[in-house]
Scaffold this motif. Sequence first.
Motif, mmCIF file in Angstrom:
data_model
loop_
_atom_site.group_PDB
_atom_site.id
_atom_site.type_symbol
_atom_site.label_atom_id
_atom_site.label_comp_id
_atom_site.label_asym_id
_atom_site.label_seq_id
_atom_site.Cartn_x
_atom_site.Cartn_y
_atom_site.Cartn_z
ATOM 1 N N GLY A 154 0.831 -1.192 0.000
ATOM 2 C CA GLY A 154 0.000 0.000 0.000
ATOM 3 C C GLY A 154 0.866 1.242 0.000
ATOM 4 O O GLY A 154 2.082 1.198 -0.241
ATOM 5 N N GLY A 155 0.285 2.386 0.257
ATOM 6 C CA GLY A 155 1.024 3.637 0.274
ATOM 7 C C GLY A 155 0.703 4.458 1.500
ATOM 8 O O GLY A 155 -0.257 4.187 2.218
ATOM 9 N N ILE A 156 1.535 5.468 1.714
ATOM 10 C CA ILE A 156 1.349 6.372 2.852
ATOM 11 C C ILE A 156 1.189 7.793 2.304
ATOM 12 O O ILE A 156 2.025 8.263 1.519
ATOM 13 C CB ILE A 156 2.534 6.319 3.817
ATOM 14 C CG1 ILE A 156 2.697 4.900 4.377
ATOM 15 C CG2 ILE A 156 2.359 7.316 4.955
ATOM 16 C CD1 ILE A 156 3.896 4.737 5.270
ATOM 17 N N GLU A 157 0.161 8.472 2.674
ATOM 18 C CA GLU A 157 -0.094 9.847 2.240
ATOM 19 C C GLU A 157 0.199 10.799 3.387
ATOM 20 O O GLU A 157 -0.312 10.625 4.501
ATOM 21 C CB GLU A 157 -1.549 9.996 1.796
ATOM 22 C CG GLU A 157 -1.891 11.393 1.286
ATOM 23 C CD GLU A 157 -3.331 11.503 0.840
ATOM 24 O OE1 GLU A 157 -3.770 12.611 0.496
ATOM 25 O OE2 GLU A 157 -4.031 10.456 0.875
ATOM 26 N N VAL A 158 1.049 11.781 3.121
ATOM 27 C CA VAL A 158 1.435 12.763 4.134
ATOM 28 C C VAL A 158 0.759 14.081 3.800
ATOM 29 O O VAL A 158 0.871 14.597 2.676
ATOM 30 C CB VAL A 158 2.959 12.948 4.182
ATOM 31 C CG1 VAL A 158 3.343 13.988 5.230
ATOM 32 C CG2 VAL A 158 3.646 11.620 4.461
ATOM 33 N N THR A 159 0.044 14.665 4.729
ATOM 34 C CA THR A 159 -0.668 15.928 4.533
ATOM 35 C C THR A 159 -0.160 16.989 5.480
ATOM 36 O O THR A 159 0.496 16.686 6.492
ATOM 37 C CB THR A 159 -2.187 15.711 4.741
ATOM 38 O OG1 THR A 159 -2.397 15.264 6.068
ATOM 39 C CG2 THR A 159 -2.735 14.677 3.764
#
Length: 293
Positions: free
Chosen positions: A277-282
């Motif tokens: 999967g992936g990691i989204e940084v906001t």
Amino acid sequence: MLPLQQAISLDPQQYVPPLISAVTTIVLFVVVFAVIYLLGRYFVTQAVERSLRHRGFDETLVGLAVSTAVVLTAVVAVALAATVAGFGVVLAAFATLAGALALAVGFAAQDLIANFVAGVFIIQDEPFTVGDWIEWSGNSGVVREIQLRVTKLDTFDNELVTVPNSDLASAAVVNNVANDQRRVSVGFGIGYEDDIEQAREAIIDEGSRIEGVLSDPAPTAPVSSLGDSAVVLSGRIWIDPEESSYGAIRAQFVEAVKGRFDAEGIDMPYPNTELSGGIEVTNVGGAGEAAGD
């Protein structure tokens, strides 16, 4: 003075009949008791001993039964001798006292009696004997001595364990050396990309090379499960537990197969977890501004 002397004077003859009666009663009691006890002990013990040995009972139980028969013979001899001698009242009082005492002892020694009875059944039924390796209630050990109250075992760390017989009689006991053959099973995991037949051949070959492993039944290595990280083959070899040590053979089996797998490049993967999967940084910019302030 004369009337007082006449009143005090005693006639020895008046004590002769009671004395003779008492002596006669005692002699009669002793003679009857001796005759009944000696004859009863001889015939009863002979009958009990021959009967139990003819049926193949253990010598410990035979000795216990003979001792019990002797005690019962003595009790019966006392009762009959007292009846013949005219001690009926004394005998009745003694019986009442003995009954009350037996009841009190029975309540106070329930555990002791339970262990004793369990010991009798263990000795007679022989679910295990001295020298057997047994397991019960999560424990294990080699039987050193079986007594009527307890069983003594040696652990594999050479510790002495004393177990009440009632615990062994009420538990599921596994006797690891009761049969002529025992299977040693070890699970070997290989990678999903490895050749199952190559791994199976290696396991069987290494197992058959170990001294003490039987050729019949022959070693086998079927696939037992598909794990999360490995294909598991169950290596199975057979031994005679009286001739070979289970622990030693199993250790040699594991070490030999591990060396063979390493030599042939067969992987033995350990459990691992793969995350995908992936990691989204906001709010990265906001965090930088906050740091600048």
